[in-house]
Design a protein around this motif. Structure first.
Motif, PDB file in Angstrom:
ATOM      1  N   GLU A 287       0.814  -1.223   0.000  1.00 53.77           N
ATOM      2  CA  GLU A 287       0.000   0.000   0.000  1.00 53.77           C
ATOM      3  C   GLU A 287       0.849   1.275   0.000  1.00 53.77           C
ATOM      4  N   ARG A 288       2.170   1.116   0.125  1.00 53.03           N
ATOM      5  CA  ARG A 288       3.057   2.285   0.192  1.00 53.03           C
ATOM      6  C   ARG A 288       3.165   2.932  -1.186  1.00 53.03           C
ATOM      7  N   GLU A 289       2.970   4.259  -1.239  1.00 50.63           N
ATOM      8  CA  GLU A 289       3.101   4.954  -2.519  1.00 50.63           C
ATOM      9  C   GLU A 289       4.576   5.171  -2.857  1.00 50.63           C
ATOM     10  N   THR A 290       4.898   4.969  -4.100  1.00 49.70           N
ATOM     11  CA  THR A 290       6.251   5.258  -4.597  1.00 49.70           C
ATOM     12  C   THR A 290       6.119   6.123  -5.838  1.00 49.70           C
ATOM     13  N   SER A 291       6.965   7.125  -5.938  1.00 51.14           N
ATOM     14  CA  SER A 291       6.891   8.036  -7.079  1.00 51.14           C
ATOM     15  C   SER A 291       8.123   7.907  -7.959  1.00 51.14           C
ATOM     16  N   CYS A 292       7.971   8.360  -9.179  1.00 49.33           N
ATOM     17  CA  CYS A 292       9.090   8.394 -10.129  1.00 49.33           C
ATOM     18  C   CYS A 292       9.080   9.754 -10.792  1.00 49.33           C
ATOM     19  N   ARG A 293      10.236  10.380 -10.825  1.00 46.15           N
ATOM     20  CA  ARG A 293      10.355  11.695 -11.440  1.00 46.15           C
ATOM     21  C   ARG A 293      11.410  11.671 -12.547  1.00 46.15           C
ATOM     22  N   LEU A 294      11.167  12.507 -13.561  1.00 39.71           N
ATOM     23  CA  LEU A 294      12.129  12.678 -14.645  1.00 39.71           C
ATOM     24  C   LEU A 294      12.414  14.163 -14.816  1.00 39.71           C
ATOM     25  N   ALA A 295      13.668  14.498 -15.032  1.00 40.03           N
ATOM     26  CA  ALA A 295      14.021  15.883 -15.337  1.00 40.03           C
ATOM     27  C   ALA A 295      13.657  16.161 -16.792  1.00 40.03           C
ATOM     28  N   ALA A 296      12.861  17.218 -17.015  1.00 44.12           N
ATOM     29  CA  ALA A 296      12.395  17.540 -18.369  1.00 44.12           C
ATOM     30  C   ALA A 296      12.851  18.939 -18.751  1.00 44.12           C
ATOM     31  N   ASP A 297      13.437  19.056 -19.929  1.00 45.08           N
ATOM     32  CA  ASP A 297      13.876  20.340 -20.474  1.00 45.08           C
ATOM     33  C   ASP A 297      12.650  21.066 -21.038  1.00 45.08           C
ATOM     34  N   ASN A 298      12.427  22.291 -20.590  1.00 45.68           N
ATOM     35  CA  ASN A 298      11.247  23.045 -21.030  1.00 45.68           C
ATOM     36  C   ASN A 298      11.491  23.957 -22.221  1.00 45.68           C
ATOM     37  N   ARG A 299      12.716  24.036 -22.735  1.00 46.09           N
ATOM     38  CA  ARG A 299      13.015  24.992 -23.793  1.00 46.09           C
ATOM     39  C   ARG A 299      12.048  24.879 -24.970  1.00 46.09           C
ATOM     40  N   ALA A 300      11.896  23.661 -25.488  1.00 48.10           N
ATOM     41  CA  ALA A 300      11.022  23.467 -26.653  1.00 48.10           C
ATOM     42  C   ALA A 300       9.551  23.478 -26.263  1.00 48.10           C
ATOM     43  N   ARG A 301       9.252  23.369 -24.973  1.00 50.33           N
ATOM     44  CA  ARG A 301       7.858  23.350 -24.516  1.00 50.33           C
ATOM     45  C   ARG A 301       7.311  24.740 -24.245  1.00 50.33           C
TER      46      ARG A 301
END
Length: 449
Positions: A287-301
């Protein structure tokens, strides 16, 4: 306890730009993204080379000269942070003072280590952290420390070039643009014997300032103690795992076949795989929540998009999460689809909302509060041409990082040295979880060496 022989600092100096650009006489302002970085640590990345030098003194002289020329293009990195503040109302504004600064740091050190002492051990030896200046410094320390420091450590049969850059000045894209520029100028200078050197991809130094704001922002504090939190890493095992281009290709194909799509990328597939494997190694309650994060470059966004060579911070940490049970009970495709959706939903509108939120309620990132326990954070990028930095010594034998930004579950992605589309992952876990991961048959079956 690490029993490696200590480093000896032979010389230290500061290097100023070869010529002083007129614009450097004015304050250099920071964007909201840059302010948010004031309490995190410097970026510390470096390359290890086999020593092919006839004279270390000649190499150091050329590198110092190349740094002086490179700083003409990246002149803010030769400056220091400066602050304007008021107590009533609380207001704290930071900018870069480039005029009359001592310059960027340049250090020469020696060690009795050999290249094999860095490459040979299963885990990255702690001595590698001393290959970088500004150990444990946070970016706000750029008021009294150089914003950039280049340390050359001479091993018995190798040379390590470690660069520490203040993270309030730029992100990984900016860092590797500088590192590549320094290498290109070094090699061009060797060939042309001239000081009139241009960069293939000069940095775009004009900072992003939201319309109607700036150029000088303020945060609602009157003293740095209110927002600066030094960070100490736990005891970690740090190991580099290599994934071949063929392994990456097959993993991507498998994930897309499971999901009935072709849109999930290689890196998203690998991220999902790592997230599941680390979660399994941690043996979390279902039941333990685990997260995953990614570094995203925003230049083109951005809308309109920022230039590819925009110099500064332009990053978001994209997040997806699941309960440990559902992450492991479902197949790899289920996890990969969650990662893919987090990336696909990160639109220009989302980026604009994040900037608006900061402008309404400015905040400063703190590492110990930024990432939840039992999470996985995928940082850096295999897209950066890190092995293109050669400094006249050929291709580096490996890439290593310093002490900064390391915690349980931190993963940094680098291009694999073998080229093609291989990826090397620098993975940090507490010893118990690293041991469990190394015993995970599914994980180790995909590791090349």
């Amino acid at each position: 306890m690490d029993s490696s022989p200590p480093l000896k600092i032979v010389s230290k100096c500061f290097v100023k730009p070869k010529t002083i650009p007129e614009e450097s006489k004015q304050p250099y302002y920071l964007s909201p993204w840059d302010y948010a970085m004031l309490s995190v640590q410097y970026i510390q990345k470096g390359l290890l080379f086999h020593k092919l030098l006839h004279s270390t003194d000649t190499f150091l002289e050329k590198l110092r000269e190349s740094l002086a020329i490179t700083l003409v293009h990246f002149y803010p990195l030769a400056g220091r942070l400066s602050t304007l503040k008021t107590d009533v109302p609380k207001s704290y504004s930071v900018f870069v003072e480039c005029n009359n600064s001592p310059g960027a740091g340049f250090i020469y050190a020696t060690s009795d280590l050999c290249v094999a002492d860095v490459l040979g051990p299963k885990y990255v030896p702690l001595i590698v952290h001393s290959f970088f200046d500004h150990h444990k410094a946070v970016n706000h320390d750029g008021h009294i420390m150089s914003l950039l420091s280049v340390q050359v450590t001479e091993l018995v049969d190798g040379i390590f070039i470690g660069v520490s850059m203040n993270h309030a000045m730029g992100d990984g894209t900016s860092f590797w643009n500088f590192f590549t520029g320094l290498s290109d100028i070094f090699q061009t200078q060797e060939r042309n014997k001239t000081d009139d050197l241009c960069l293939k991809n000069p940095p775009v130094l004009k900072r992003y300032i939201p319309e109607g704001y700036g150029p000088l922002f303020s945060i609602p504090y009157s003293h740095p103690d209110e927002f600066i939190r030094p960070y100490e890493s736990p005891i970690l095992k740090e190991r580099v795992f290599c994934f071949s281009s063929e392994t990456i290709r097959l993993l991507k194909a498998k994930v897309n076949q499971i999901c009935g799509t072709t849109s999930i990328s290689s890196f998203q597939s690998l991220t999902a795989f790592i997230w599941r494997c680390i979660t399994r190694a941690r043996r979390l309650p279902l039941e333990r929540e685990t997260s995953c994060r990614l570094a995203a470059d925003n230049r083109a966004r951005m809308y309109p998009p920022l230039p590819r060579d925009y110099f500064g911070n332009c990053l978001s940490a994209l997040r997806t999460a699941a309960k440990a049970g559902e992450l492991l009970e479902n197949d790899l495709g289920w996890a990969a689809l969650k990662v893919h959706q987090a990336v696909a939903e990160h639109t220009s509108e989302k980026v604009s909302q994040m900037i608006d939120q900061w402008l309404k309620a400015p905040f400063i990132y703190q590492i110990d509060r930024l990432f939840e326990p039992m999470s996985v954070m995928m940082g850096s990028s295999p897209r950066f041409n890190k092995y293109g930095c050669e400094f006249g010594m050929g291709k580096a034998v490996t890439l290593r990082s310093g002490y900064a930004h390391k915690f349980d579950g931190k993963v940094s992605a680098y291009p694999g040295r073998e080229g093609e589309r291989s990826i090397d992952l620098e993975l940090c876990l507490v010893p118990e979880f690293m041991e469990a991961l190394e015993s995970d048959e599914e994980f180790m079956s995909l590791v090349s060496f």
